[in-house]
Design an enzyme around this catalytic site. Structure first.
Site, PDB file in Angstrom:
ATOM      1  N   CYS A 290       1.054  -1.260  -0.106  1.00  0.00           N
ATOM      2  CA  CYS A 290       0.071  -0.228   0.029  1.00  0.00           C
ATOM      3  C   CYS A 290       0.932   1.305   0.145  1.00  0.00           C
ATOM      4  O   CYS A 290       0.289   2.278  -0.033  1.00  0.00           O
ATOM      5  CB  CYS A 290      -0.971  -0.047   1.074  1.00  0.00           C
ATOM      6  SG  CYS A 290      -2.066  -1.356   1.348  1.00  0.00           S
TER       7      CYS A 290
ATOM      8  N   HIS B   8      -9.199   4.014  -0.736  1.00  0.00           N
ATOM      9  CA  HIS B   8      -7.906   3.324  -0.752  1.00  0.00           C
ATOM     10  C   HIS B   8      -7.691   2.324  -1.845  1.00  0.00           C
ATOM     11  O   HIS B   8      -7.367   1.282  -1.594  1.00  0.00           O
ATOM     12  CB  HIS B   8      -7.723   2.868   0.631  1.00  0.00           C
ATOM     13  CG  HIS B   8      -6.544   2.252   0.887  1.00  0.00           C
ATOM     14  ND1 HIS B   8      -5.188   2.681   0.296  1.00  0.00           N
ATOM     15  CD2 HIS B   8      -5.915   1.155   1.766  1.00  0.00           C
ATOM     16  CE1 HIS B   8      -4.184   2.140   0.713  1.00  0.00           C
ATOM     17  NE2 HIS B   8      -4.507   1.367   1.610  1.00  0.00           N
TER      18      HIS B   8
END
Ligand code: COA
Length: 386
Positions: free
Chosen positions: A83, A334
């Site tokens: 991420c 996200h």
């Protein structure tokens, strides 16, 4: 090292964008950033993307995407750190311009996550944990962060309500961001009564699964000043990166995000800044506990005081240090590879005074903190108007 400026920003809306293929999402953000910079050619393209193979069946992304923009021939590099892939793409572009290897770089991040169902998305995300010691035994990211939350609660007395208040604040900020996935006002009761995902984390403590892309154009500060005329120039004054154990079981202190602390210290040292100098920060709130732990690791609050800081409103839009003015990962969404770039887009908008209703008055120095997995990597950037 040469000074590096951001001269263009662009991003797509974040959300479940089933109609838009990965390459089109990426091109939309890239073209918006080039248009914003007022240029049409670059020396290099960097792409942050965690797992286009598992999410869309597409690898060899850098060449494919450069070609999508009619830029076949231009060097293009994909970088990956789970991420934190987007933050790493920013750092890769920064290093190229600072070193003199390139003069102008298109920095991008993209992830198209909703082409697969929830179970496959959870599997793809889970490959960023330790496959042998965590994933194989069935633990998912909500599960890993739930363990961090429990330990933080036990060690410092952080409360369930304090976790919920992170989501309440970030959803309130997201209401003011047209690009956010969720335009949703939530209360503490909504958060604690939402579906339990991994005790103590409920649905509204989690960032969602998201499609989206973001982009920046970087060049030398010298060239930026020539182009900008009388407009403010935003310069990246600090860049720090650090790793930590991917395996939670090997970590010295589970109540601390060591990679965030180290990456922050490196960025502060390069920028010659300290936490008190920062006017606003975007942190990696993939789960509500992550925001509390990140604000402690970056030195905004002492260890154990991140939860009470949210409760006192210190991190709200009008607070001492506004955190996640964009809505954060929680509300803005996200798309994992895009997140680190989108955080910098928000900071640049704020420093330029272009953040609309969520503008932090007088913002001159901002920070973006991106994180991979359960803290196995982190990238921190400090940006300033000069
Ligand atoms: N926040 C707010 N709402 C959410 C949400 C979230 N995180 N996730 C889903 N929703 C909403 C959906 O919009 C949907 O609403 P609708 O019924 O009005 O359309 C509803 O909740 C159900 O959505 P669904 O997609 O079926 O949820 P899910 O149960 O499959 O997934 C999670 C929920 C929390 C498991 C999933 O969002 C998740 O895995 N999040 C974590 C992602 C992650 O680990 N990222 C990496 C971090 S390191």
């Amino acid at each position: 090292m040469r000074d590096v400026a951001v001269i263009g920003i662009g991003m797509t809306s974040f959300g479940e964008l089933w109609e838009t293929p990965l390459r089109s999402l990426w091109a939309e953000a890239a073209l918006a950033a080039l248009d914003n910079a007022g240029i049409d050619s670059v020396d290099l393209v960097t792409i942050g993307c965690m797992s286009s193979g598992l999410f869309t069946g597409q690898e060899h992304l850098a060449s494919l995407l450069a070609d999508e923009l009619g830029m076949a021939g231009v060097p293009a590099t994909r970088v990956e750190s789970a991420c934190a892939s987007g933050g790493l793409a920013v750092r890769a572009g920064f290093a190229e311009v600072a070193s003199g290897l390139c003069d102008t770089v298109l920095v991008t991040g993209v992830e198209k996550m909703t082409d697969v169902d929830g179970a496959d998305a959870t599997y793809a995300l889970g490959t960023a944990a330790d496959a042998e010691w965590e994933g194989f035994h069935g633990v998912t990211f909500p599960g890993l962060y739930a363990m961090l939350a429990r330990i933080h609660m036990q060690k410092y007395g952080t409360t369930r309500e304090q976790l919920a208040r992170v989501a309440v604040k970030n959803h309130a900020n997201g209401l003011l961001n047209p690009h956010a996935q969720y335009h949703l006002k939530v209360t503490v009761q909504d958060v604690v009564n939402s579906t339990l995902v991994a005790d103590p984390l409920c649905l509204l403590d989690c960032s969602p699964v998201t499609d989206g892309a973001a982009a920046l154009v970087l060049t030398t500060a010298e060239r930026a000043r020539e182009i900008a005329g009388d407009k403010p120039v935003v310069v990246i004054t600090g860049s720090g990166m650090a790793t930590d154990t991917v395996t939670l079981a090997n970590r010295a202190d589970l109540a601390e995000l060591g990679a965030v602390k180290l990456a922050g210290e490196r960025a502060y040292a390069m920028a010659r800044r300290k936490p008190e100098d920062i006017h606003l920060v975007e942190v990696h709130d993939c789960f509500t506990i992550a925001e509390i732990m990140a604000t402690e690791a970056l030195g905004f609050f002492n260890p154990g005081f991140g939860g009470s800081a949210v409760e006192k409103g210190l991190t709200s839009l009008q607070g001492k240090i506004p955190v996640n003015t964009s809505g954060g990962l929680k509300s803005k969404g996200h798309p994992v590879g895009a997140t680190g770039v989108a955080q910098v887009v928000e900071i640049v908008s704020q420093l330029r005074g272009e953040a609309g209703q969520r503008q932090v008055q007088g913002a001159k120095i901002g920070m973006a903190q991106n994180m991979g997995g359960s803290g196995g990597s982190s990238v921190v950037h400090i940006l300033e108007v000069v």
